[in-house]
Design a protein around this motif. Structure first.
Motif, PDB file in Angstrom:
ATOM      1  N   ILE A  21       0.833  -1.205   0.000  1.00  0.00           N
ATOM      2  CA  ILE A  21       0.000   0.000   0.000  1.00  0.00           C
ATOM      3  C   ILE A  21       0.866   1.253   0.000  1.00  0.00           C
ATOM      4  CG2 ILE A  21      -1.575   1.403   1.397  1.00  0.00           C
ATOM      5  CD1 ILE A  21      -2.966  -1.138   2.250  1.00  0.00           C
ATOM      6  N   LEU A  22       1.859   1.293   0.885  1.00  0.00           N
ATOM      7  CA  LEU A  22       2.692   2.479   1.001  1.00  0.00           C
ATOM      8  C   LEU A  22       3.503   2.715  -0.271  1.00  0.00           C
ATOM      9  CD1 LEU A  22       3.678   4.804   2.758  1.00  0.00           C
ATOM     10  CD2 LEU A  22       5.424   3.266   3.695  1.00  0.00           C
ATOM     11  N   GLY A  23       4.126   1.652  -0.796  1.00  0.00           N
ATOM     12  CA  GLY A  23       4.901   1.800  -2.019  1.00  0.00           C
ATOM     13  C   GLY A  23       4.055   2.261  -3.184  1.00  0.00           C
ATOM     14  N   TYR A  24       2.880   1.679  -3.302  1.00  0.00           N
ATOM     15  CA  TYR A  24       1.979   2.033  -4.391  1.00  0.00           C
ATOM     16  C   TYR A  24       1.533   3.489  -4.295  1.00  0.00           C
ATOM     17  CZ  TYR A  24      -2.230   1.980  -7.290  1.00  0.00           C
ATOM     18  OH  TYR A  24      -3.195   2.267  -8.229  1.00  0.00           O
ATOM     19  N   LYS A  65       6.648  -3.995 -12.377  1.00  0.00           N
ATOM     20  CA  LYS A  65       6.037  -2.754 -11.931  1.00  0.00           C
ATOM     21  C   LYS A  65       4.602  -3.010 -11.468  1.00  0.00           C
ATOM     22  CE  LYS A  65       8.809   0.463 -14.640  1.00  0.00           C
ATOM     23  NZ  LYS A  65       9.492   0.940 -13.436  1.00  0.00           N
ATOM     24  N   ILE A  66       4.252  -2.359 -10.338  1.00  0.00           N
ATOM     25  CA  ILE A  66       2.873  -2.410  -9.872  1.00  0.00           C
ATOM     26  C   ILE A  66       2.169  -1.086 -10.150  1.00  0.00           C
ATOM     27  CG2 ILE A  66       3.318  -4.162  -8.140  1.00  0.00           C
ATOM     28  CD1 ILE A  66       3.348  -2.001  -6.014  1.00  0.00           C
ATOM     29  N   SER A  67       2.921  -0.098 -10.601  1.00  0.00           N
ATOM     30  CA  SER A  67       2.364   1.185 -11.032  1.00  0.00           C
ATOM     31  C   SER A  67       3.443   1.852 -11.872  1.00  0.00           C
ATOM     32  CB  SER A  67       2.005   2.057  -9.827  1.00  0.00           C
ATOM     33  OG  SER A  67       3.174   2.563  -9.213  1.00  0.00           O
ATOM     34  N   ASP A  68       3.234   3.103 -12.250  1.00  0.00           N
ATOM     35  CA  ASP A  68       4.236   3.794 -13.061  1.00  0.00           C
ATOM     36  C   ASP A  68       5.565   3.929 -12.329  1.00  0.00           C
ATOM     37  OD1 ASP A  68       2.526   4.070 -15.161  1.00  0.00           O
ATOM     38  OD2 ASP A  68       1.878   6.087 -14.615  1.00  0.00           O
ATOM     39  N   GLY A  69       5.510   3.971 -10.985  1.00  0.00           N
ATOM     40  CA  GLY A  69       6.742   4.214 -10.244  1.00  0.00           C
ATOM     41  C   GLY A  69       7.182   3.130  -9.298  1.00  0.00           C
ATOM     42  N   ALA A 170      -7.932  -6.731   3.440  1.00  0.00           N
ATOM     43  CA  ALA A 170      -7.565  -8.144   3.477  1.00  0.00           C
ATOM     44  C   ALA A 170      -8.085  -8.889   2.245  1.00  0.00           C
ATOM     45  CB  ALA A 170      -8.109  -8.786   4.752  1.00  0.00           C
ATOM     46  N   ARG A 171      -9.311  -8.621   1.848  1.00  0.00           N
ATOM     47  CA  ARG A 171      -9.874  -9.316   0.686  1.00  0.00           C
ATOM     48  C   ARG A 171      -9.119  -8.966  -0.587  1.00  0.00           C
ATOM     49  NH1 ARG A 171     -16.123  -8.103   2.364  1.00  0.00           N
ATOM     50  NH2 ARG A 171     -16.447  -9.904   3.722  1.00  0.00           N
ATOM     51  N   SER A 172      -8.747  -7.691  -0.742  1.00  0.00           N
ATOM     52  CA  SER A 172      -8.002  -7.279  -1.936  1.00  0.00           C
ATOM     53  C   SER A 172      -6.634  -7.943  -1.971  1.00  0.00           C
ATOM     54  CB  SER A 172      -7.840  -5.756  -1.963  1.00  0.00           C
ATOM     55  OG  SER A 172      -9.088  -5.123  -2.086  1.00  0.00           O
ATOM     56  N   GLY A 173      -5.970  -8.020  -0.806  1.00  0.00           N
ATOM     57  CA  GLY A 173      -4.669  -8.670  -0.739  1.00  0.00           C
ATOM     58  C   GLY A 173      -4.759 -10.154  -1.001  1.00  0.00           C
ATOM     59  N   LEU A 178      -4.580  -5.874  -4.623  1.00  0.00           N
ATOM     60  CA  LEU A 178      -4.465  -4.746  -3.711  1.00  0.00           C
ATOM     61  C   LEU A 178      -4.192  -3.435  -4.438  1.00  0.00           C
ATOM     62  CD1 LEU A 178      -4.572  -3.935  -0.769  1.00  0.00           C
ATOM     63  CD2 LEU A 178      -2.133  -4.371  -0.600  1.00  0.00           C
ATOM     64  N   THR A 179      -3.291  -3.457  -5.432  1.00  0.00           N
ATOM     65  CA  THR A 179      -2.965  -2.214  -6.121  1.00  0.00           C
ATOM     66  C   THR A 179      -4.070  -1.765  -7.072  1.00  0.00           C
ATOM     67  OG1 THR A 179      -1.727  -3.467  -7.774  1.00  0.00           O
ATOM     68  CG2 THR A 179      -0.482  -2.545  -5.948  1.00  0.00           C
TER      69      THR A 179
END
Length: 203
Positions: A21-24, A65-69, A170-173, A178-179
């Motif tokens: 979550i924090l990284g994203y 990559k889970i997002s652009d960054g 929790a369900r998303s993970g 999650l992302t």
């Protein structure tokens, strides 16, 4: 570059989920972010697979990559100007970080182990990390609330994930989404972390 350790006194409190979550969320602001399981010096493959699973990345992909960054990485070929978010699990011995986030659940075992660390009663505990903030993840159906946890630990929390947000996260993970379904509370968590780092850097 900022280096953030995320760890806890026991497994299953949410270190991997909060790392993703924090990284994203930080990467959405345009920062380059690398998520890694283990230490700065050796990659922990199993932890990285957990990070990938929560983020919804195929397990055999080495750098994805889970997002652009934000990138989940097995390797440590990380640019010097990139943020490093380390999912440490229960390995809390390494202390050279800009910020340590200690994740606590609202249950007896998590709190009792946390108390042993704070009192340095654990024989394997060498030194409690400086620059440490506490994050509370409240699990539904537990009888302890935020006030109870503050009173037990005699510490305030940088951020609190209340019980009514727990199931959505929790369900998303669990689904590896999650992302894609990052809850709104994730952006508030990232903002609290960034504010804490800003205050620390200005001192």
């Amino acid at each position: 570059m900022q280096r953030i350790n995320i760890f806890g006194a026991k497994g299953g409190v949410g270190c991997t989920t909060l790392s993703v979550i924090l990284g994203y969320e930080i990467s959405k602001s345009g920062e380059s972010v690398y998520l890694n399981g283990g230490t700065y010096h050796t990659a922990n493959v199993e932890m990285n697979r957990d990070l990938q699973a929560v983020a919804g990345i195929p397990a055999m992909v080495q750098d994805a990559k889970i997002s652009d960054g934000a990138t989940v990485s097995y390797s440590l070929e990380i640019p010097d100007d990139a943020w490093r978010i380390i999912d440490r699990g229960t390995n809390y011995a390494e202390i050279d970080a800009d910020l340590n986030l200690f994740v606590v659940r609202n249950d007896y075992l998590s709190l009792s182990r946390m108390l042993r660390l704070l009192r340095q009663e654990d024989p394997i505990q060498r030194a409690f990390p400086p620059n440490t903030e506490f994050v509370l993840v409240s699990e539904p159906s537990r009888s302890l609330d935020e006030k109870d946890c503050r009173n037990v630990l005699e510490r305030n929390f940088l951020f609190h994930f209340p019980a009514d947000n727990y199931y959505a996260i929790a369900r998303s993970g669990d689904a590896g989404l999650l992302t894609l379904r990052s809850p709104n509370i994730g952006s508030r968590f990232a903002a609290a972390v960034l504010e804490r780092l800003s205050v620390s850097n200005s001192q």
